[in-house]
Design an enzyme around this catalytic site. Structure first.
Site, PDB file in Angstrom:
ATOM      1  N   ARG A  34       0.793  -1.213   0.000  1.00  0.00           N
ATOM      2  CA  ARG A  34       0.000   0.000   0.000  1.00  0.00           C
ATOM      3  C   ARG A  34       0.833   1.274   0.000  1.00  0.00           C
ATOM      4  O   ARG A  34       0.625   2.152  -0.818  1.00  0.00           O
ATOM      5  CB  ARG A  34      -0.927   0.008   1.218  1.00  0.00           C
ATOM      6  CG  ARG A  34      -1.939   1.144   1.204  1.00  0.00           C
ATOM      7  CD  ARG A  34      -2.796   1.168   2.462  1.00  0.00           C
ATOM      8  NE  ARG A  34      -3.470  -0.095   2.705  1.00  0.00           N
ATOM      9  CZ  ARG A  34      -4.183  -0.343   3.790  1.00  0.00           C
ATOM     10  NH1 ARG A  34      -4.295   0.572   4.740  1.00  0.00           N
ATOM     11  NH2 ARG A  34      -4.773  -1.511   3.937  1.00  0.00           N
ATOM     12  N   HIS A  80      -7.557  -4.940  -7.904  1.00  0.00           N
ATOM     13  CA  HIS A  80      -7.448  -4.152  -6.670  1.00  0.00           C
ATOM     14  C   HIS A  80      -8.795  -4.112  -5.947  1.00  0.00           C
ATOM     15  O   HIS A  80      -9.603  -3.207  -6.166  1.00  0.00           O
ATOM     16  CB  HIS A  80      -6.999  -2.728  -7.042  1.00  0.00           C
ATOM     17  CG  HIS A  80      -6.382  -1.962  -5.915  1.00  0.00           C
ATOM     18  ND1 HIS A  80      -5.150  -2.250  -5.395  1.00  0.00           N
ATOM     19  CD2 HIS A  80      -6.841  -0.893  -5.212  1.00  0.00           C
ATOM     20  CE1 HIS A  80      -4.858  -1.398  -4.436  1.00  0.00           C
ATOM     21  NE2 HIS A  80      -5.875  -0.565  -4.297  1.00  0.00           N
ATOM     22  N   TYR A 124     -17.920  11.233 -15.662  1.00  0.00           N
ATOM     23  CA  TYR A 124     -17.820  12.382 -16.567  1.00  0.00           C
ATOM     24  C   TYR A 124     -16.440  12.524 -17.200  1.00  0.00           C
ATOM     25  O   TYR A 124     -16.293  13.143 -18.245  1.00  0.00           O
ATOM     26  CB  TYR A 124     -18.130  13.682 -15.815  1.00  0.00           C
ATOM     27  CG  TYR A 124     -19.527  13.745 -15.244  1.00  0.00           C
ATOM     28  CD1 TYR A 124     -20.644  13.615 -16.070  1.00  0.00           C
ATOM     29  CD2 TYR A 124     -19.733  13.930 -13.887  1.00  0.00           C
ATOM     30  CE1 TYR A 124     -21.919  13.661 -15.541  1.00  0.00           C
ATOM     31  CE2 TYR A 124     -21.009  13.985 -13.348  1.00  0.00           C
ATOM     32  CZ  TYR A 124     -22.103  13.850 -14.179  1.00  0.00           C
ATOM     33  OH  TYR A 124     -23.367  13.905 -13.668  1.00  0.00           O
TER      34      TYR A 124
END
Length: 741
Positions: A34, A80, A124
């Site tokens: 991570r 993931h 978008y």
């Protein structure tokens, strides 16, 4: 055995052992999967998976972008298994040219801005890879790196990217793991390539030579690096350090001699909107009195206008004040804590990071070469089959036309393998031309030549370094300083000269009256109050006036306590004159058994005479007693039952000392030493009691003291003149019975 114990496998273990094991597992997961980047490709797992998903979607720089929601869906579905918003935030950051020095994602739409506004929703926005990302993935389909199963075993993902781009230094990395963190600022890739070139030639090249090329961080938002070269050198040698960066600014002249300051670049990772809010707060709170306004005129570029109050303010002084009190100057750390080989977290210096990149490129080159050799072997095998067919074309055609199992017959007749037989059977009729045979022979010869070259490359470390040097040169040509993307943005400057910022620049100058009661309640009243208004001041019950004096908000206020310490506070920081004020102990760390014996306006040109009740004292320059913390500054050393008693201004050539035994002594000030700290010397000797009061004066003008409502002045002091540390004599008739001047 009971029924319950038979149904469950119960293990009796100590809770602390179980918690320790689980926490270690969590810590390792955070570190490895991570927070820390791999030194080879400079990526954390989430970034690596984003790029690999985009590669599989064929979102190359020359193709049309796809919705970010599509990319995020593939990432969390295949590689993931985390929240979609976290993945989208990581993807968006890779597209922000103010966050990443060399963006890895080409974003279409609203991906946020330097003001701190969030990107538009993923439905978008659209994205595709940049050329930099393509360089990181170069060779991924040629067995250049290891692949591992994904979390569900359904597909595979790369352990590390081939990384034909020094991403770990070029784009930097930030992360907080468990018990460790990483902080690597971005650098200029052209400078990195120059340093790599030195190491490729000679791996024992000292760090000092590398830093002739890597001058310092090159931040996406530009700015000016103001750090001493020795500090930069030490940071890169150890892998730990910090750098100071300042905003870029210039002065714009206006009409009638006025001017304004325009900030065009701000420090890295500073949000412009919050920066402007902070400066506005400084203006409203009058902490920077010479600044009148801040205006944001930014469009695509940064343009923050700072308006001074008048033309007499020096721009350098005003900016120095802003650098101190706002984020126009920032400091960021260097902590090159990375995963070495993708496994071991450790802090590397800059040379070790560059060598790790070279070693990775060498391994990738060898694996790609071996992969190519396997492909050449397969192709040569097929070409041999084709040539066999051309040499026996009539017989081959006859076998194909007449035999029920032509594949088996071809293999037995011409001693060829199954792959060659399949290739012959799959040949198109048009390939039976004579010209095609010539092409096959030419390809066969070229592949043999390439195989020889690859065998030499794999066997020779020198040849491998030559190829890596060529690749490094191509990276520099594509992304180096000569390109628009690669131009250095952060200016490297020397450490700035210390500019003294006058207090007036930080605080608006206004007259005040400082009032402190006997019980230690202090306040500042607006204006210089006259005697009549001072009489109207109210105090708490059983409390009364102790210190009252005029000052300005730009002054410093000194306090001297019975434990021999001086305390300092800005007059502008005193509580306003509403009510009774605030206890002075809230402003200073005064011990409970100590009290304030003197409160005054600071005058750096003045000298003070300080003394304890055992009649030891000395003269100190007032500029040397300024305290930098709330704990004050110890100046007069006292111990046991001894307490500081006197703090008075030295205003003449002689000193009058009177003790509790009512003996007066006068001697020259010159006999008292000037010190910075200590117990001092004996001013007057006593058999009983201690010091009562001290006063300095000019001998020619005489010694004066209060007698009721009037002053009395004694000019004939011959009887009391003596040497320091003498016993003295009884004072003149009419001297106050309280033994105070």
């Amino acid at each position: 055995m009971t029924e319950n114990s038979a149904a469950f496998d119960i293990i009796d273990r100590d809770l602390s052992d179980v918690m320790g094991e689980k926490y270690i597992s969590y810590a390792l997961s955070t570190i490895m999967s991570r927070s820390l980047p791999d030194v080879r490709d400079g990526l954390k797992p989430v970034h690596r998976r984003i790029l690999y998903a985009m590669y599989q979607l064929r979102l190359n720089p020359d193709t049309s972008p796809k919705k970010c929601a599509r990319v995020v869906g593939d990432v969390i579905g295949k590689f993931h298994p985390h929240g979609d918003q976290a993945v989208y935030d990581s993807l968006a950051r890779l597209a922000q040219d103010f966050s990443v020095r060399y963006p890895l994602v080409d974003g279409q739409g609203n991906f946020g801005n330097i003001d701190g506004d969030n990107p538009a929703a993923m439905r978008y926005t659209e994205a595709r890879m940049t050329d930099v990302a393509l360089s990181l993935l170069s060779g991924i389909s040629e067995d250049a790196v290891d692949l591992r199963e994904t979390y569900d075993g359904d597909t595979v993902e790369p352990v590390v990217l081939p990384a034909n781009f020094p991403n770990i230094l070029a784009n930097g990395a930030y992360g907080i793991a468990v018990g460790m963190a990483t902080s690597i600022p971005p650098h200029n890739v052209g400078e990195i390539c120059d340093a790599l070139d030195l190491l490729i030639d000679k791996k024992t090249t000292p760090i000092e030579d590398l830093l002739e090329h890597i001058q310092g961080p090159d931040l996406p938002t530009g700015g000016t690096l103001v750090e001493d070269k020795s500090v930069i050198m030490e940071a890169y040698k150890t892998g730990r350090g910090s750098f100071r960066v300042r905003s870029k600014w210039h002065k714009e002249d206006l009409k009638q001699g006025m001017y304004q300051i325009v900030v065009t670049e701000i420090p890295y990772q500073v949000q412009k909107s919050k920066l402007i809010e902070k400066i506005a707060e400084l203006i409203i709170s009058k902490k920077i009195a010479f600044l009148d306004d801040v205006i944001d005129e930014s469009a695509e570029d940064v343009r923050v206008v700072l308006v001074p109050k008048n033309r007499n303010v020096e721009p350098e002084v005003l900016m120095e004040a802003l650098f101190r009190y706002s984020d126009l100057e920032g400091r960021f750390s260097l902590n090159m804590n990375v995963l070495d080989g993708g496994v071991t977290p450790r802090v590397m210096n800059v040379k070790e990071v560059l060598l790790a990149f070279i070693d990775h490129r060498q391994e990738v080159l060898i694996r790609k070469s071996e992969y190519r050799l396997r492909k050449i072997a397969e192709r040569l095998d097929v070409l041999v089959g084709y040539l066999t067919a051309y040499l026996n074309i009539d017989e081959v055609i006859q076998i194909i036309r007449e035999e029920d199992d032509p594949k088996k017959v071809l293999m037995e007749r011409f001693q060829i393998n199954e792959a060659q037989s399949d290739a012959i059977l799959n040949m198109k009729l048009r390939n039976l031309r004579k010209l095609e045979e010539i092409e096959i022979r030419r390809e066969h010869d070229e592949l043999l030549e390439e195989r020889t070259s690859l065998d030499k490359l794999i066997a020779s470390d020198t040849r491998q370094m030559t190829v890596i040097r060529k690749e490094t040169k191509e990276i520099k040509e594509k992304f180096g300083q000569e390109t628009e993307l690669g131009k250095r943005r952060t200016v490297i400057a020397s450490a700035p000269k210390l500019i003294e910022v006058p207090t007036e620049a930080m605080v608006e100058k206004e007259p005040i009256t400082v009032v402190c009661s006997e019980k230690g309640w202090v306040r500042s009243m607006k204006g210089h109050l006259d005697e009549a208004k001072l009489l109207d001041l109210k105090y708490k019950d059983s409390d009364r006036e102790k210190f009252v004096f005029h000052a300005e908000t730009t002054d410093k206020i000194l306090a001297f306590s019975t434990d021999g310490r001086f305390f300092t506070i800005g007059a502008d920081k005193l509580p306003a004159g509403r009510g009774f004020g605030e206890p002075i102990r809230l402003m200073f760390e005064i011990p409970n058994d100590a009290d304030i014996i003197s409160l005054m306006k600071h005058d750096p040109e003045r000298k003070l005479l300080i003394a304890a009740d055992d009649c030891r004292g000395f003269v100190v320059n007032e500029k040397d007693v300024i305290a930098q913390t709330k704990n004050g500054k110890q100046v007069l050393n006292v111990k046991g039952d001894v307490e500081a008693l006197i703090c008075t201004e030295v205003i003449g050539d002689h000193v009058a000392v009177i003790g509790e035994n009512r003996k007066l002594l006068v001697f020259p000030v010159a006999e008292i030493p000037e010190m910075g700290r200590g117990r001092g010397v004996i001013l007057q000797k006593y058999k009983d009691g201690g010091l009562s009061d001290v006063k300095s004066f000019n001998l020619e003008e005489g010694l004066s003291w209060k007698m009721g409502e009037r002053n009395r002045n004694q000019t004939d002091l011959l009887a009391w003149l003596g040497k320091r540390a003498a016993a003295g004599k009884l004072p003149p008739n009419g001297f106050p019975r309280n033994n105070k001047f």
